[in-house]
Enzyme design. Structure first.
Site, PDB file in Angstrom:
ATOM      1  N   SER A  63       6.268   4.501  -3.632  1.00 22.47           N
ATOM      2  CA  SER A  63       7.316   5.229  -4.346  1.00 22.47           C
ATOM      3  C   SER A  63       8.702   4.722  -3.977  1.00 22.47           C
ATOM      4  CB  SER A  63       7.218   6.725  -4.042  1.00 22.47           C
ATOM      5  OG  SER A  63       5.940   7.214  -4.361  1.00 22.47           O
TER       6      SER A  63
HETATM    7  N1  SAH Z   1       2.176   7.776  -0.455  1.00 23.53           N
HETATM    8  C1  SAH Z   1       1.984   6.420  -0.913  1.00 23.53           C
HETATM    9  C2  SAH Z   1       2.061   6.262  -2.408  1.00 23.53           C
HETATM   10  C3  SAH Z   1       0.881   6.877  -3.054  1.00 23.53           C
HETATM   11  S1  SAH Z   1       0.352   6.161  -4.580  1.00 23.53           S
HETATM   12  C4  SAH Z   1       2.911   5.445  -0.208  1.00 23.53           C
HETATM   13  O1  SAH Z   1       3.680   5.859   0.663  1.00 23.53           O
HETATM   14  O2  SAH Z   1       2.817   4.245  -0.486  1.00 23.53           O
HETATM   15  C5  SAH Z   1      -0.973   7.281  -4.891  1.00 23.53           C
HETATM   16  C6  SAH Z   1      -2.255   7.002  -4.142  1.00 23.53           C
HETATM   17  O3  SAH Z   1      -3.111   8.114  -4.329  1.00 23.53           O
HETATM   18  C7  SAH Z   1      -3.018   5.783  -4.649  1.00 23.53           C
HETATM   19  O4  SAH Z   1      -3.249   4.876  -3.608  1.00 23.53           O
HETATM   20  C8  SAH Z   1      -4.308   6.380  -5.188  1.00 23.53           C
HETATM   21  O5  SAH Z   1      -5.432   5.533  -5.006  1.00 23.53           O
HETATM   22  C9  SAH Z   1      -4.442   7.645  -4.366  1.00 23.53           C
HETATM   23  N2  SAH Z   1      -5.292   8.691  -4.931  1.00 23.53           N
HETATM   24  C10 SAH Z   1      -5.428   9.072  -6.214  1.00 23.53           C
HETATM   25  N3  SAH Z   1      -6.313  10.103  -6.312  1.00 23.53           N
HETATM   26  C11 SAH Z   1      -6.729  10.372  -5.037  1.00 23.53           C
HETATM   27  C12 SAH Z   1      -7.647  11.327  -4.479  1.00 23.53           C
HETATM   28  N4  SAH Z   1      -8.318  12.219  -5.206  1.00 23.53           N
HETATM   29  N5  SAH Z   1      -7.828  11.313  -3.125  1.00 23.53           N
HETATM   30  C13 SAH Z   1      -7.178  10.415  -2.343  1.00 23.53           C
HETATM   31  N6  SAH Z   1      -6.314   9.492  -2.833  1.00 23.53           N
HETATM   32  C14 SAH Z   1      -6.083   9.473  -4.152  1.00 23.53           C
END
Ligand code: SAH
Length: 218
Positions: A63
């Site tokens: 992000s």
């Molecule tokens: N916090 C992160 C950005 C997150 S992007 C950072 O600092 O870089 C969102 C992430 O959520 C992705 O990697 C995606 O694979 C994950 N995601 C989506 N659905 C999910 C679920 N049900 N459980 C765990 N992770 C999930």
């Protein structure tokens, strides 16, 4: 350690974060310390401190710095808080939070993404992040309750298991909305009552799982 990005990080904190009204000193200090360039793909290091999100592979993103700071500030963290993050992604936000609280459990559904995050954290010399590869919409009851829960993927509703794993007085922050636009919300638990506040519009990749969206291409 020799870090060529110290000055860029200082500018990022001043120009993108402090100037937009984020005053939580713990968040500002953590953002100045965590080497964000080690959490983006190597060919994008130069862009790591710019004012926008970046792709990290597998259709996922790290992000925008301001959004990471804003969400972390909304959690009102203090040292020793127990924290659960859903959506490890690059591991960057987990690294920041571990810097504030000392520890965090972060859940990621894509094993390759989780492995990359582990590598990033090791290269950055960050301790205190435990990554669990699993559907985070079910939370992680083994270590509940949590003082803070952070969802970093877009969801139509807050997964009920996450609400039940929130401690009394605990805060949950999530981007709530449809697939194209969401709003940041903070839910604070007071006993059996859950108080909701709504903040700015955001755009996140979808939360895919039992209590999120069912698949990637809806
Ligand atoms: N916090 C992160 C950005 C997150 S992007 C950072 O600092 O870089 C969102 C992430 O959520 C992705 O990697 C995606 O694979 C994950 N995601 C989506 N659905 C999910 C679920 N049900 N459980 C765990 N992770 C999930």
């Amino acid at each position: 350690m020799d870090d060529p990005f110290v000055q860029e990080r200082r500018s990022m904190v001043n120009d993108q974060i402090r100037s937009r009204g984020i005053t939580d000193e713990r968040v500002l200090v953590a953002m100045e310390e965590v080497p964000r360039h080690l959490f983006v793909p190597p060919d994008m290091e130069r862009d790591a401190y710019r004012d926008h999100p970046l792709p990290i592979g597998h259709g996922q993103t790290i992000s925008q710095p301001y959004i990471v700071a804003g969400m972390t500030a909304l959690l009102q963290l203090k040292p020793g808080d127990s924290v659960l993050e859903i959506g490890t992604g690059s591991g960057y936000q987990a690294a920041l939070i571990a810097g504030i609280t000392g520890r965090i459990i972060s859940m990621e559904r894509i094993p390759e993404v989780a492995r990359r995050a582990e590598e990033n954290l090791i290269r950055a010399g960050i301790h205190g992040v435990r990554i669990v590869i699993s559907d985070g919409t079910a939370g992680y009851p083994e270590e509940a309750p949590y003082d803070a829960i952070l969802v970093t993927a877009a969801t139509p509703t807050v997964p009920p298991p996450l609400l039940s794993q929130l401690a009394d007085g605990g805060r949950l922050v999530a981007p709530l909305g449809d697939r194209s636009i969401q709003h940041l919300v903070r839910i604070t638990r007071h006993g059996d009552e859950f108080v909701r506040e709504t903040f700015e519009p955001v755009r996140f990749v979808p939360l895919i799982g039992e209590y999120g969206w069912q698949n990637e291409d809806l």
